[in-house]
Structure formats: structure tokens, C-alpha cells
Write a protein that holds these residues in place. Structure first.
Motif, short mmCIF file in Angstrom:
data_model
loop_
_atom_site.label_atom_id
_atom_site.label_comp_id
_atom_site.label_asym_id
_atom_site.label_seq_id
_atom_site.Cartn_x
_atom_site.Cartn_y
_atom_site.Cartn_z
N LYS A 120 0.84 -1.19 0.00
CA LYS A 120 0.00 0.00 0.00
C LYS A 120 0.88 1.24 0.00
CE LYS A 120 -3.59 2.35 2.72
NZ LYS A 120 -4.39 2.31 3.97
N ALA A 121 0.46 2.24 -0.78
CA ALA A 121 1.16 3.52 -0.81
C ALA A 121 0.11 4.63 -0.89
CB ALA A 121 2.11 3.60 -2.00
N THR A 122 0.42 5.76 -0.30
CA THR A 122 -0.52 6.88 -0.30
C THR A 122 0.17 8.14 -0.81
OG1 THR A 122 0.01 7.48 1.99
CG2 THR A 122 -1.83 5.96 1.65
N LEU A 123 -0.60 8.95 -1.51
CA LEU A 123 -0.14 10.26 -1.97
C LEU A 123 -1.16 11.29 -1.50
CD1 LEU A 123 1.43 12.33 -3.72
CD2 LEU A 123 0.03 11.58 -5.67
N SER A 124 -0.69 12.30 -0.80
CA SER A 124 -1.57 13.38 -0.35
C SER A 124 -1.00 14.72 -0.78
CB SER A 124 -1.76 13.35 1.16
OG SER A 124 -0.55 13.60 1.84
N LEU A 125 -1.88 15.64 -1.15
CA LEU A 125 -1.48 16.97 -1.61
C LEU A 125 -2.16 18.03 -0.76
CD1 LEU A 125 -1.01 15.18 -4.28
CD2 LEU A 125 -1.24 17.33 -5.49
N ALA A 126 -1.43 19.13 -0.55
CA ALA A 126 -1.99 20.26 0.18
C ALA A 126 -1.24 21.52 -0.22
CB ALA A 126 -1.89 20.04 1.69
N GLU A 127 -1.88 22.66 0.01
CA GLU A 127 -1.24 23.95 -0.19
C GLU A 127 -1.13 24.65 1.16
OE1 GLU A 127 -2.84 26.64 -3.01
OE2 GLU A 127 -2.78 25.21 -4.68
N LYS A 128 0.06 25.16 1.47
CA LYS A 128 0.27 25.87 2.74
C LYS A 128 1.39 26.87 2.57
CE LYS A 128 0.91 25.11 7.70
NZ LYS A 128 1.19 24.09 8.75
N ASN A 129 1.17 28.10 3.05
CA ASN A 129 2.18 29.16 2.97
C ASN A 129 2.74 29.32 1.56
OD1 ASN A 129 1.93 29.57 5.77
ND2 ASN A 129 3.48 28.02 6.20
N ASN A 130 1.83 29.30 0.60
CA ASN A 130 2.19 29.48 -0.81
C ASN A 130 3.15 28.40 -1.31
OD1 ASN A 130 1.63 31.06 -3.10
ND2 ASN A 130 3.61 32.07 -2.97
N GLN A 131 2.99 27.19 -0.75
CA GLN A 131 3.79 26.05 -1.18
C GLN A 131 2.88 24.87 -1.46
OE1 GLN A 131 6.72 25.33 1.93
NE2 GLN A 131 8.28 26.41 0.75
N LEU A 132 3.29 24.06 -2.44
CA LEU A 132 2.60 22.78 -2.69
C LEU A 132 3.33 21.72 -1.88
CD1 LEU A 132 0.42 21.27 -4.33
CD2 LEU A 132 2.19 20.80 -6.04
N ILE A 133 2.57 21.00 -1.05
CA ILE A 133 3.16 19.99 -0.16
C ILE A 133 2.68 18.61 -0.60
CG2 ILE A 133 3.37 19.18 2.21
CD1 ILE A 133 2.73 22.06 3.09
N LEU A 134 3.62 17.73 -0.88
CA LEU A 134 3.31 16.35 -1.27
C LEU A 134 3.86 15.40 -0.23
CD1 LEU A 134 4.38 18.00 -4.08
CD2 LEU A 134 3.37 15.99 -5.10
N ASN A 135 3.03 14.50 0.23
CA ASN A 135 3.45 13.45 1.16
C ASN A 135 3.22 12.10 0.51
OD1 ASN A 135 4.21 14.71 3.84
ND2 ASN A 135 2.24 15.68 3.50
N ILE A 136 4.27 11.31 0.42
CA ILE A 136 4.18 9.96 -0.15
C ILE A 136 4.66 8.97 0.89
CG2 ILE A 136 4.96 8.44 -2.01
CD1 ILE A 136 5.42 10.95 -3.71
N HIS A 137 3.84 7.97 1.18
CA HIS A 137 4.17 7.00 2.21
C HIS A 137 3.88 5.60 1.71
CE1 HIS A 137 3.03 4.64 5.96
NE2 HIS A 137 4.32 4.87 6.09
N ASP A 138 4.80 4.67 1.97
CA ASP A 138 4.54 3.27 1.62
C ASP A 138 4.85 2.38 2.82
OD1 ASP A 138 7.29 1.86 1.45
OD2 ASP A 138 7.64 3.62 0.20
N ASP A 139 4.28 1.18 2.83
CA ASP A 139 4.48 0.25 3.94
C ASP A 139 5.48 -0.85 3.57
OD1 ASP A 139 3.05 -1.20 2.11
OD2 ASP A 139 1.44 -1.80 3.49
N GLY A 140 6.46 -0.50 2.75
CA GLY A 140 7.42 -1.48 2.24
C GLY A 140 8.55 -1.80 3.20
N ILE A 141 9.63 -2.36 2.65
CA ILE A 141 10.73 -2.88 3.46
C ILE A 141 11.60 -1.76 4.03
CG2 ILE A 141 10.83 -5.08 2.26
CD1 ILE A 141 13.11 -3.98 0.56
N GLY A 142 11.56 -0.57 3.43
CA GLY A 142 12.32 0.56 3.96
C GLY A 142 13.83 0.35 3.88
N PHE A 143 14.57 1.23 4.53
CA PHE A 143 16.03 1.14 4.58
C PHE A 143 16.52 2.07 5.67
CE2 PHE A 143 14.71 4.20 1.40
CZ PHE A 143 15.40 5.34 1.77
N LYS A 144 17.82 1.98 5.99
CA LYS A 144 18.40 2.85 7.01
C LYS A 144 18.62 4.23 6.40
CE LYS A 144 20.77 -0.74 9.66
NZ LYS A 144 22.08 -1.24 10.15
N THR A 145 18.00 5.25 7.01
CA THR A 145 18.07 6.60 6.46
C THR A 145 19.50 7.12 6.39
OG1 THR A 145 15.90 7.02 7.44
CG2 THR A 145 17.10 8.92 6.62
N GLN A 146 20.33 6.74 7.39
CA GLN A 146 21.72 7.22 7.39
C GLN A 146 22.51 6.68 6.22
OE1 GLN A 146 20.25 5.57 9.87
NE2 GLN A 146 21.60 4.07 10.86
#
Length: 303
Positions: A233-259
């Protein structure tokens, strides 16, 4: 800093042991000198002078060491600043090269999509129309003609799909929000579901070039999710705030170490960063092993 501390410690040690600047000690020494013989007085004065000279030499050496350390630290600091500046310059040059390539590709995409749609597809449609008219007028029935009609129809559909992949017709006709919702539906299947939500009205339109940039950013991120995340499953959400377009994308996959993000960055992610930075936007990626990945994008809206 270490040199200064060492200097102060040494000075304190000298003062504690010798107290050669203490008026009481000097006075006491003078009294002791006055009670001794002239020879002893001379010896004491010479000894005192020698000690004082040694202290002056020691302090001079310490001051020279401190000055040397300060100059060395200043040199290293300037060297580090120059290194950072060179790195930033290289990064800017790389981003400019990537963006130039992206802009050229997108211009060619648009030209090719327009050519396929307006010329090749039109010719195929015209050929099919003439063939249908001929068979109707002459009442001709032939397997070869029917096969030809089928081939023309398939070629027309293939070219339409190719044109849509190059520059989605929904994006051009109805705008970014509508096209992204369609992109989620198109990429959803039995293996993975893409969900879409937006607080921005679906009829909202932006500058065409801006819409194309954002669309292909999301499309490339979706491709990465499908190929590498093993998500369901993956989700995409859009919003406008402070004259910016904000995109959030999230998935429930295997991930990885951010570092270790730099280790997994490929040219695809560099292209995405270049697109975002061209509009002075930001990209943040948060991920944990077996806990999915979250991507947040902020892009200033075009004026």
C-alpha cells in the motif's frame, strides 16, 4: 584554545611558585638583601635577574607557540571553508547539468507526443476511414482487409498510449490534481494499491511547466516504490500551505536505514532532487527497516 589554557596554567604556576610580581615578596627580598654582605647582595641580584630572564624567555616561547597555533587554526578553517565552497560549486554545476538535460528531455517529450498525436495518429485514422469507405462503397469483404483494419486500430492505440506516456493528455487537458489521481489508479493492481487524497480542488490549474515537473517527480517516485519497496500500500496526499505545494508519499514497504541514504541514491533520485531544487523546494526522506518510507516534498508555487 589548548595553547591559551596551557599559557594561563604556566603563568599561574610561575606566580604560585615564585611570586616575582608580588610586592610583599619583593619587599621581603629587598630587606633580606640589605642584611647581607655586598658580595651576597650581588649574587642574589644576579640570581634574581637570571630567574626573571628565564621567565621572560619562557613566556615569550609560550606566546610564540600560541600565535603559531592560532595561525594554524585560522589556516585550517580557511582551508575547510574553501573545500566546502568547492563542493557546493560542484553540486550546483551538477544540478544545472541534470536540470538542463531534464528540460531538454521534457521539451522533446512534448514535441514527440504532439507529433505522434497530431500527425501519425491522424494519418492512421485517415487511412482507416478511407479503407472503411472503400469497402462500404464496393461491398468488398476480405480477410486481408479486416486484418489490415485490426492492425491499423492496434497501431493507433499503441501510438496513443505512447503519446500519453510521454505527456499525459489528462495532465494537459485537466491539470495536475486530476492527472495525479489518475496516476494512482493506473499504478494500482493486485500487488499494490495507491491511495490518493488532496485538499487542493481537482479543478486547480498551475503553470504548465510546473505541472509537468511535479507530475514526473511523483511518477518517478511511484516507479521506485513499485520496483524496490515490496510495499502493498502507498498513499499520496497533496496540500497547499504558505504558498507552497506539499506532497506526502508513504509506503508500507521494506524501507532502509536513512543514514545510508547516500549509498542507495541513484541517478533517479538525483534527477528528482534536481527538479525540486530548481524550484527552490525541499525533499526529506524518512525510512526504517521493515517500517516503510515517508517522503515529504515542499515546492514554492509559481507566481
Amino acid at each position: 584554545m589548548f595553547g591559551l589554557y596551557f599559557f594561563l596554567s604556566l603563568l599561574f604556576s610561575f606566580n604560585a611558585k615564585e611570586n616575582f610580581l608580588n610586592p610583599e615578596v619583593i619587599k621581603k627580598q629587598k630587606i633580606e638583601v640589605s642584611l647581607t654582605s655586598p658580595t651576597d647582595k650581588k649574587t642574589i641580584i644576579n640570581t634574581t635577574e637570571q630567574l626573571r630572564n628565564k621567565k621572560i624567555v619562557s613566556l615569550s616561547i609560550i606566546l610564540i607557540i600560541i600565535v603559531f597555533l592560532l595561525f594554524y587554526l585560522l589556516y585550517q578553517n580557511n582551508k575547510l571553508k574553501q573545500k566546502i565552497k568547492r563542493k557546493d560549486t560542484k553540486q550546483k554545476i551538477l544540478l544545472n547539468i541534470i536540470n538542463s538535460g531534464i528540460d531538454s528531455q521534457e521539451i522533446e517529450r512534448k514535441k514527440l507526443a504532439s507529433f505522434l498525436h497530431d500527425n501519425i495518429n491522424s494519418l492512421l485514422s485517415s487511412a482507416g476511414l478511407h479503407l472503411n469507405t472503400f469497402t462500404a462503397q464496393h461491398n468488398v469483404k476480405s480477410d486481408e482487409i479486416e486484418k489490415t483494419k485490426t492492425i491499423l486500430s492496434e497501431a493507433h492505440e499503441l501510438l496513443r498510449d505512447m503519446s500519453h506516456d510521454l505527456v499525459p493528455s489528462l495532465l494537459v487537458r485537466f491539470g495536475l490534481i486530476y492527472a495525479l489521481e489518475d496516476l494512482c489508479e493506473k499504478n494500482s493492481n493486485s500487488a499494490i494499491q495507491f491511495e490518493f487524497s488532496s485538499s487542493v480542488p481537482i479543478s486547480k490549474r498551475y503553470v504548465e511547466k510546473f505541472e509537468m515537473k511535479v507530475y514526473f517527480i511523483v511518477s518517478e517516485l511511484f516507479n521506485n516504490i513499485i520496483k524496490h519497496s515490496a510495499a502493498q500500500k502507498a498513499t499520496l496526499s497533496l496540500a497547499e500551505k504558505n504558498n507552497q505545494l506539499i506532497l506526502n508519499i508513504h509506503d508500507d514497504g521494506i524501507g532502509f536505514k536513512t543514514q545510508k541514504l547516500k549509498d542507495v541514491e541513484g541517478f533517479g533520485l538525483n534527477r528528482i532532487r534536481a527538479r525540486i531544487q530548481k524550484y527552490k523546494g525541499t525533499l526529506s526522506i524518512t525510512s526504517k527497516v521493515n517500517m516503510g518510507t515517508k517522503i515529504k516534498i515542499h515546492i514554492p508555487l509559481p507566481q
